[in-house]
Design an enzyme around this catalytic site. Structure first.
Site, PDB file in Angstrom:
ATOM      1  N   TYR A   6      13.870   7.418 -10.517  1.00 46.46           N
ATOM      2  CA  TYR A   6      13.837   6.696  -9.233  1.00 46.46           C
ATOM      3  C   TYR A   6      15.215   6.732  -8.550  1.00 46.46           C
ATOM      4  O   TYR A   6      15.326   7.035  -7.358  1.00 46.46           O
ATOM      5  CB  TYR A   6      13.403   5.258  -9.521  1.00 46.46           C
ATOM      6  CG  TYR A   6      13.207   4.390  -8.311  1.00 46.46           C
ATOM      7  CD1 TYR A   6      12.064   4.497  -7.527  1.00 46.46           C
ATOM      8  CD2 TYR A   6      14.167   3.438  -7.957  1.00 46.46           C
ATOM      9  CE1 TYR A   6      11.875   3.679  -6.423  1.00 46.46           C
ATOM     10  CE2 TYR A   6      13.988   2.622  -6.855  1.00 46.46           C
ATOM     11  CZ  TYR A   6      12.841   2.742  -6.099  1.00 46.46           C
ATOM     12  OH  TYR A   6      12.659   1.927  -4.994  1.00 46.46           O
TER      13      TYR A   6
ATOM     14  N   SER B  58       2.195   2.330   4.420  1.00 50.86           N
ATOM     15  CA  SER B  58       2.240   1.052   5.144  1.00 50.86           C
ATOM     16  C   SER B  58       0.995   0.194   4.937  1.00 50.86           C
ATOM     17  O   SER B  58       0.656  -0.634   5.775  1.00 50.86           O
ATOM     18  CB  SER B  58       2.473   1.320   6.633  1.00 50.86           C
ATOM     19  OG  SER B  58       1.654   2.377   7.094  1.00 50.86           O
ATOM     20  N   THR B  59       0.300   0.367   3.812  1.00 57.32           N
ATOM     21  CA  THR B  59      -0.887  -0.458   3.555  1.00 57.32           C
ATOM     22  C   THR B  59      -0.524  -1.796   2.930  1.00 57.32           C
ATOM     23  O   THR B  59      -1.349  -2.691   2.819  1.00 57.32           O
ATOM     24  CB  THR B  59      -1.867   0.271   2.609  1.00 57.32           C
ATOM     25  OG1 THR B  59      -1.162   0.596   1.394  1.00 57.32           O
ATOM     26  CG2 THR B  59      -2.416   1.538   3.242  1.00 57.32           C
ATOM     27  N   ARG B  60       0.714  -1.935   2.491  1.00 60.99           N
ATOM     28  CA  ARG B  60       1.134  -3.200   1.863  1.00 60.99           C
ATOM     29  C   ARG B  60       2.665  -3.239   1.797  1.00 60.99           C
ATOM     30  O   ARG B  60       3.345  -2.286   2.214  1.00 60.99           O
ATOM     31  CB  ARG B  60       0.557  -3.314   0.447  1.00 60.99           C
ATOM     32  CG  ARG B  60       1.053  -2.207  -0.452  1.00 60.99           C
ATOM     33  CD  ARG B  60       0.441  -2.297  -1.835  1.00 60.99           C
ATOM     34  NE  ARG B  60       1.224  -1.489  -2.742  1.00 60.99           N
ATOM     35  CZ  ARG B  60       0.744  -0.771  -3.739  1.00 60.99           C
ATOM     36  NH1 ARG B  60      -0.557  -0.768  -3.962  1.00 60.99           N
ATOM     37  NH2 ARG B  60       1.530  -0.081  -4.522  1.00 60.99           N
TER      38      ARG B  60
ATOM     39  N   ALA C 147      17.653   8.852  -9.006  1.00 58.92           N
ATOM     40  CA  ALA C 147      17.968  10.220  -8.560  1.00 58.92           C
ATOM     41  C   ALA C 147      17.235  10.527  -7.251  1.00 58.92           C
ATOM     42  O   ALA C 147      17.806  11.100  -6.318  1.00 58.92           O
ATOM     43  CB  ALA C 147      17.579  11.227  -9.638  1.00 58.92           C
TER      44      ALA C 147
HETATM   45  P1  NAI Z   1       4.521  -0.754  -2.804  1.00 56.73           P
HETATM   46  O1  NAI Z   1       4.253  -0.104  -4.116  1.00 56.73           O
HETATM   47  O2  NAI Z   1       4.132  -2.175  -2.597  1.00 56.73           O
HETATM   48  O3  NAI Z   1       3.855   0.115  -1.632  1.00 56.73           O
HETATM   49  C1  NAI Z   1       4.023   1.503  -1.621  1.00 56.73           C
HETATM   50  C2  NAI Z   1       3.209   2.104  -0.496  1.00 56.73           C
HETATM   51  O4  NAI Z   1       3.409   3.526  -0.538  1.00 56.73           O
HETATM   52  C3  NAI Z   1       1.707   1.885  -0.623  1.00 56.73           C
HETATM   53  O5  NAI Z   1       1.166   1.727   0.681  1.00 56.73           O
HETATM   54  C4  NAI Z   1       1.200   3.200  -1.236  1.00 56.73           C
HETATM   55  O6  NAI Z   1      -0.138   3.496  -0.899  1.00 56.73           O
HETATM   56  C5  NAI Z   1       2.150   4.169  -0.567  1.00 56.73           C
HETATM   57  N1  NAI Z   1       2.304   5.439  -1.279  1.00 56.73           N
HETATM   58  C6  NAI Z   1       2.766   5.650  -2.539  1.00 56.73           C
HETATM   59  N2  NAI Z   1       2.746   6.964  -2.835  1.00 56.73           N
HETATM   60  C7  NAI Z   1       2.282   7.594  -1.723  1.00 56.73           C
HETATM   61  C8  NAI Z   1       2.030   8.954  -1.397  1.00 56.73           C
HETATM   62  N3  NAI Z   1       2.246   9.930  -2.279  1.00 56.73           N
HETATM   63  N4  NAI Z   1       1.554   9.252  -0.162  1.00 56.73           N
HETATM   64  C9  NAI Z   1       1.311   8.266   0.737  1.00 56.73           C
HETATM   65  N5  NAI Z   1       1.528   6.964   0.483  1.00 56.73           N
HETATM   66  C10 NAI Z   1       1.998   6.632  -0.736  1.00 56.73           C
HETATM   67  O7  NAI Z   1       6.077  -0.527  -2.534  1.00 56.73           O
HETATM   68  P2  NAI Z   1       7.166  -1.421  -1.793  1.00 56.73           P
HETATM   69  O8  NAI Z   1       7.788  -2.334  -2.767  1.00 56.73           O
HETATM   70  O9  NAI Z   1       6.613  -1.960  -0.528  1.00 56.73           O
HETATM   71  O10 NAI Z   1       8.265  -0.301  -1.482  1.00 56.73           O
HETATM   72  C11 NAI Z   1       8.296   0.433  -0.270  1.00 56.73           C
HETATM   73  C12 NAI Z   1       9.516   1.349  -0.312  1.00 56.73           C
HETATM   74  O11 NAI Z   1      10.688   0.571  -0.526  1.00 56.73           O
HETATM   75  C13 NAI Z   1       9.466   2.383  -1.441  1.00 56.73           C
HETATM   76  O12 NAI Z   1      10.035   3.593  -0.994  1.00 56.73           O
HETATM   77  C14 NAI Z   1      10.343   1.744  -2.494  1.00 56.73           C
HETATM   78  O13 NAI Z   1      10.893   2.704  -3.356  1.00 56.73           O
HETATM   79  C15 NAI Z   1      11.392   1.074  -1.642  1.00 56.73           C
HETATM   80  N6  NAI Z   1      12.106  -0.011  -2.303  1.00 56.73           N
HETATM   81  C16 NAI Z   1      11.440  -1.118  -2.754  1.00 56.73           C
HETATM   82  C17 NAI Z   1      12.141  -2.139  -3.382  1.00 56.73           C
HETATM   83  C18 NAI Z   1      11.485  -3.381  -3.892  1.00 56.73           C
HETATM   84  O14 NAI Z   1      12.190  -4.200  -4.504  1.00 56.73           O
HETATM   85  N7  NAI Z   1      10.208  -3.602  -3.676  1.00 56.73           N
HETATM   86  C19 NAI Z   1      13.599  -2.037  -3.584  1.00 56.73           C
HETATM   87  C20 NAI Z   1      14.186  -0.835  -3.076  1.00 56.73           C
HETATM   88  C21 NAI Z   1      13.457   0.128  -2.445  1.00 56.73           C
END
Ligand code: NAI
EC number: 1.1.1.100
Length: 245
Positions: free
Chosen positions: A153, A13-15, A155
């Site tokens: 992803y 939840s940092t971004r 899967a």
């Molecule tokens: P993002 O890449 O902007 O943020 C991901 C967040 O997860 C960051 O805070 C990062 O520090 C944290 N993170 C990653 N690996 C981690 C780990 N091993 N342990 C703890 N924290 C970890 O991603 P976004 O776009 O905000 O996506 C959030 C969720 O929504 C993800 O699960 C993504 O797969 C899903 N999602 C996003 C879509 C998009 O279009 N942006 C579409 C469909 C799903």
């Protein structure tokens, strides 16, 4: 569930989507645990506290079983029992299957699917005793219909769907709900890497003709937390991209 003074743990939840979810819950009066792999900044915590709620930052890797346990224990020590867990943290590493190395596949599964298992199993033990709780898993439309370059992803996110339905069935007798949200294309760092040309092509495939915002997903997470009679469902937040019967 009434969210005022409840404790909500949002992984990743940092971004992006996770931060928007944290803010949406804080707006409803819930205390927030921010999480990410790196240290959570004081500025970010202060931003959430402007909603008049408590906020703590706990960094750590959800894909590590014992780190997931430690993070939840720290959160409980500092805030009390956690009533809502949002498994949002995720990653992608896109490439065509024929070019995908074994570790490219395993790394993505380890964070998106195993990470969701790690956090859920630890919190569920507590929620079963509390006889209450809400778990919300962030899947993806890729997990529902597949996507070129995302075998790993898709899967992992399809796995999250099966996992969600199973947890929903196992936890329902204790009044715990578990649902998934399947976002489509949402404007975050994850999609920012796409060229304008690709984004324009994507917009043509979306009935509502534009990328979604993190706030669109956040509203659905709050809705699910406030809906005690909805469990085991997958709600797409995708501008109509995937219409399921
Ligand atoms: P993002 O890449 O902007 O943020 C991901 C967040 O997860 C960051 O805070 C990062 O520090 C944290 N993170 C990653 N690996 C981690 C780990 N091993 N342990 C703890 N924290 C970890 O991603 P976004 O776009 O905000 O996506 C959030 C969720 O929504 C993800 O699960 C993504 O797969 C899903 N999602 C996003 C879509 C998009 O279009 N942006 C579409 C469909 C799903």
């Amino acid at each position: 569930m009434e969210l005022q003074n409840k404790n909500v743990f949002v992984t990743g939840s940092t971004r992006g989507i996770g931060l928007a979810i944290a803010k949406a819950f804080a707006q409803q009066g819930a205390n927030i645990v921010l999480n990410g792999r790196k240290e959570i900044s004081a500025e970010l915590i202060a931003e959430i506290e402007t909603f008049g709620v408590k906020c703590i930052g706990i960094s750590g890797d959800i894909s590590d079983f014992s780190s997931a346990k430690d993070m939840l224990e720290q959160a409980q020590e500092q805030l009390g029992e956690i009533q809502v867990l949002v498994n949002n943290a995720g990653m992608n590493n896109d490439k065509l299957l024929l070019r995908m190395k074994e570790e490219d596949f395993e790394d993505v599964l380890k964070v998106n699917l195993t990470g969701t298992f790690n956090m859920t199993q630890h919190i569920l033990k507590k929620m079963m005793k509390q006889k209450a709780g809400v778990i919300i898993n962030i899947s993806s439309v890729s997990g529902l219909i597949g996507n070129v370059g995302q075998a790993n992803y898709a899967a992992s996110k399809a796995g999250v769907v099966g996992f969600t339905k199973t947890v929903a069935k196992e936890a329902a007798p204790r009044g715990i709900t578990c649902n998934a949200i399947a976002p489509g294309f949402i404007a975050t760092d994850m999609t920012d890497v796409l060229s304008d040309k690709i984004k324009a092509q994507i917009n043509e495939t979306i009935p509502l003709q534009h990328l979604g915002s993190p706030e669109d997903v956040a509203k659905t997470a709050v809705f699910l937390a406030q809906s005690p009679y909805i469990t085991g469902q997958v709600i797409s937040v995708d501008g109509g991209l995937v219409m399921q019967g």
